[in-house]
Design an enzyme around this catalytic site. Structure first.
Site, PDB file in Angstrom:
ATOM      1  CD  GLU A  36      -2.907  -1.014  -0.109  1.00 27.09           C
ATOM      2  OE1 GLU A  36      -2.980   0.061  -0.727  1.00 27.09           O
ATOM      3  OE2 GLU A  36      -3.519  -2.035  -0.454  1.00 27.09           O
ATOM      4  CE1 TYR A 119      -6.883   2.532  -0.772  1.00 30.97           C
ATOM      5  CE2 TYR A 119      -4.534   2.855  -0.402  1.00 30.97           C
ATOM      6  CZ  TYR A 119      -5.568   2.119  -0.929  1.00 30.97           C
ATOM      7  OH  TYR A 119      -5.321   0.957  -1.598  1.00 30.97           O
ATOM      8  CG  ASP A 137      -8.703   3.755  -4.530  1.00 25.58           C
ATOM      9  OD1 ASP A 137      -9.929   3.554  -4.625  1.00 25.58           O
ATOM     10  OD2 ASP A 137      -7.883   3.261  -5.311  1.00 25.58           O
ATOM     11  CB  CYS A 192     -15.181   1.742 -13.599  1.00 26.17           C
ATOM     12  SG  CYS A 192     -16.308   3.152 -13.492  1.00 26.17           S
ATOM     13  CB  CYS A 199     -19.618   0.489 -20.109  1.00 31.18           C
ATOM     14  SG  CYS A 199     -19.164   2.097 -19.385  1.00 31.18           S
ATOM     15  CB  CYS A 202     -18.923  -2.719 -16.315  1.00 26.60           C
ATOM     16  SG  CYS A 202     -19.316  -2.262 -14.610  1.00 26.60           S
ATOM     17  CB  CYS A 208     -23.823   1.773 -14.240  1.00 27.21           C
ATOM     18  SG  CYS A 208     -22.788   3.252 -14.246  1.00 27.21           S
TER      19      CYS A 208
END
Length: 293
Positions: A36, A119, A137, A192, A199, A202, A208
């Site tokens: 991270e 975060y 994030d 995304c 899309c 997705c 959406c």
DNA sequence: TACGCGTGGAA
DNA sequence: TTTCCAAGCGT
């Protein structure tokens, strides 16, 4: 409150997640924490090899804490934002001395560590310890902005509201919530995306609200693009590159060569000393810092 | 809240 | 070639 959106993203994630080394089941919370730190503002592809070497060399916080600063900065290499390496080194020392070499799982405790913000604390809790923590994030903010709010992009941070939005999507159980959180991030990272969302791939395009609205273009304020050429950031990078590359302290003249503007050069060198990224030896030369502290 | 902080690959 | 970033943090 169960969310079909999160459930479907979790199903997709379990099938489609990229095979990243810090996602392997044997990865410790420490390994997740290291990943991270490295991933803050830095692409996955550049982090992977550095992370792998880092974990082999320093498999627990106490090992990193015992390493000299210069070794840590050289291992960080050219990942960028080297102050992150300093903060990770300092965080490792705190974990080793105050928490028995065990990475904390409590968000507030994590946030008190150097270099750990909202975060990263939540990411370590979720991905390192498998807990239910809303991870917010830039990717997650974009997914929520589109899928939930029907906007083309997220716009300026609304810290509390963003956290509440994501929290409302997460399943109740720790394990399911952790998967959903990873899925939200993955979806934003690979499907995304900011500039050319896919899309057609997705898993939640059917629910959406942005797709339903005809994918209207984002009209809100854009964050100003950071310049780089000619900035102190560039000069600091050049100076540090010289120090990283030399096994011995270098004379000031060696640093003079990397930037012609003496005033800016000196200001940047001073700032590196202040940040603990460089040291001046007794004979006036410059080097990466020594010592574990 | 806005800004400074590295780097190198993709469009 | 130039632009735009890529899993933020600290002040």
């Amino acid at each position: 409150m169960p969310s079909l959106l999160a459930d479907e993203i979790s199903v997709w994630f379990r099938a489609e997640a990229r095979d990243l080394p810090w996602r392997h089941p044997e990865t410790t919370p420490w390994g997740v924490m290291v990943s991270e730190f490295m991933l803050q503002q830095t692409p996955v592809a550049r982090v992977e090899p550095i992370w792998t070497d880092w974990m082999a060399r320093w498999p627990m916080p106490s090992a990193l804490a015992a390493a000299p600063r210069a070794d840590v900065l050289r291992a960080w290499g050219k990942l960028g934002y080297p102050r992150r390496a300093i903060r990770l080194h300092d965080a490792a020392a705190a974990i080793a001395s105050e928490y028995g070499d065990q990475v904390p799982s409590d968000v507030e405790t994590l946030e008190a560590l150097p270099g750990v913000g909202s975060y990263t604390a939540r990411a370590v809790a979720a991905f390192g310890h498998g807990l239910r923590a809303a991870v917010v994030d830039t990717n997650v903010r974009r997914v929520v902005a589109r899928a939930v709010h029907g906007a083309g992009d997220a716009g300026p941070a609304r810290t509390r509201a963003d956290l509440a939005d994501v929290d409302a999507l997460l399943p109740n159980s720790d394990a399911e919530a952790a998967v959903a959180s990873a899925g939200l991030m993955e979806l934003g990272a690979v499907v995304c995306t900011a500039r050319a969302p896919r899309c057609g791939l997705c898993p939640v395009s059917a629910r959406c609200t942005w797709v339903a609205a005809g994918r209207p273009e984002y009209t809100g304020p854009r964050k100003p693009v950071q310049g780089f050429a000619g900035t102190d950031r560039q000069v600091r990078g050049k100076l540090l590159d010289v120090l990283r590359g030399s096994p011995h302290p270098v004379p000031r003249t060696a640093l003079d060569a990397v930037w012609s503007d003496a005033g800016q050069r000196d200001r940047c060198l001073d700032s590196l000393l202040v940040d603990g990224l460089a040291e001046q030896t007794d004979d006036g030369r410059f080097a990466l810092p020594t010592g574990p502290a």
